[in-house]
Design a protein around this motif. Structure first.
Motif, PDB file in Angstrom:
ATOM      1  N   ARG A 195      10.519  -7.378   3.816  1.00 44.93           N
ATOM      2  CA  ARG A 195      10.510  -8.751   3.488  1.00 44.93           C
ATOM      3  C   ARG A 195      12.029  -9.319   3.866  1.00 44.93           C
ATOM      4  O   ARG A 195      13.114  -8.594   3.879  1.00 44.93           O
ATOM      5  CB  ARG A 195      10.412  -9.126   2.032  1.00 44.93           C
ATOM      6  N   SER A 196      12.009 -10.497   4.194  1.00 47.53           N
ATOM      7  CA  SER A 196      13.265 -11.428   4.596  1.00 47.53           C
ATOM      8  C   SER A 196      13.259 -12.596   4.267  1.00 47.53           C
ATOM      9  O   SER A 196      12.101 -13.430   3.904  1.00 47.53           O
ATOM     10  CB  SER A 196      13.665 -11.227   5.904  1.00 47.53           C
ATOM     11  N   LYS A 197      14.186 -13.500   4.070  1.00 48.31           N
ATOM     12  CA  LYS A 197      14.229 -14.920   4.065  1.00 48.31           C
ATOM     13  C   LYS A 197      15.508 -15.555   4.358  1.00 48.31           C
ATOM     14  O   LYS A 197      16.537 -14.740   4.189  1.00 48.31           O
ATOM     15  CB  LYS A 197      13.989 -15.218   2.233  1.00 48.31           C
ATOM     16  N   PRO A 198      15.741 -16.680   4.855  1.00 49.40           N
ATOM     17  CA  PRO A 198      16.861 -17.371   5.333  1.00 49.40           C
ATOM     18  C   PRO A 198      17.563 -17.712   4.009  1.00 49.40           C
ATOM     19  O   PRO A 198      17.077 -18.128   3.227  1.00 49.40           O
ATOM     20  CB  PRO A 198      16.381 -18.443   6.283  1.00 49.40           C
ATOM     21  N   VAL A 199      18.988 -17.652   4.087  1.00 50.93           N
ATOM     22  CA  VAL A 199      19.778 -17.909   3.016  1.00 50.93           C
ATOM     23  C   VAL A 199      20.967 -18.566   3.685  1.00 50.93           C
ATOM     24  O   VAL A 199      21.522 -18.116   4.632  1.00 50.93           O
ATOM     25  CB  VAL A 199      20.268 -16.966   2.131  1.00 50.93           C
ATOM     26  N   ILE A 200      21.489 -19.848   2.932  1.00 50.06           N
ATOM     27  CA  ILE A 200      22.671 -20.393   3.448  1.00 50.06           C
ATOM     28  C   ILE A 200      23.851 -19.975   2.568  1.00 50.06           C
ATOM     29  O   ILE A 200      23.749 -20.044   1.538  1.00 50.06           O
ATOM     30  CB  ILE A 200      22.544 -22.071   3.382  1.00 50.06           C
ATOM     31  N   ARG A 201      24.812 -19.399   3.043  1.00 50.80           N
ATOM     32  CA  ARG A 201      25.996 -18.795   2.518  1.00 50.80           C
ATOM     33  C   ARG A 201      27.033 -20.022   2.301  1.00 50.80           C
ATOM     34  O   ARG A 201      27.539 -20.305   3.520  1.00 50.80           O
ATOM     35  CB  ARG A 201      26.685 -17.550   2.953  1.00 50.80           C
TER      36      ARG A 201
END
Length: 133
Positions: free
Chosen positions: A88-94
């Protein structure tokens, strides 16, 4: 040349979820709803990850509905689903920079022992708009 920079203004979709590590570092995770230009469209939702001192500011001053401005970079979180075993993967804003943009009332924090509101460092104050939720 490569550039990975994201600037967003929106409202917190929930109170920050904070975790502390043995090293003393902390991380805050929350979602950000960003309205589209047209009021008829649903907002876009972003997952935010905030580390260190900025995470402490988020934990102390951000609550669901707070108007925030952020500058950060996009990363992909990857993991294996425990139930299915699928990747699985998901975009994240650091988040590198966090600005509290709402009025003092919008960002009200609990009173300290002296009876006055603590003043978050480096925050702006502008009028807010309606929350998308």
């Amino acid at each position: 040349m490569s550039v990975n920079s994201i600037t967003l203004v929106g409202r917190a979709g929930r109170d920050p979820e904070v975790r502390y590590f043995e090293s003393g570092t902390m991380v805050a995770n929350l979602t950000l709803a960003v309205n589209r230009r047209s009021r008829d469209e649903e907002p876009d939702w972003f997952n935010l990850e905030i580390w260190g001192r900025t995470a402490q500011i988020a934990a102390d001053y951000v609550k669901k509905g707070s108007l925030l401005g952020i500058v950060g970079s996009l990363k992909m979180d990857h993991w294996k689903d425990r139930n299915s075993g699928e990747e699985r993967s998901k975009p994240v804003i650091r988040v590198d920079q966090l600005e509290l943009l709402g009025s003092r009332r919008d960002n009200a924090a609990p009173m300290d022992a002296g009876g006055s509101e603590p003043e978050p460092g480096g925050t702006g104050s502008t009028g807010g708009e309606e929350a998308p939720f």
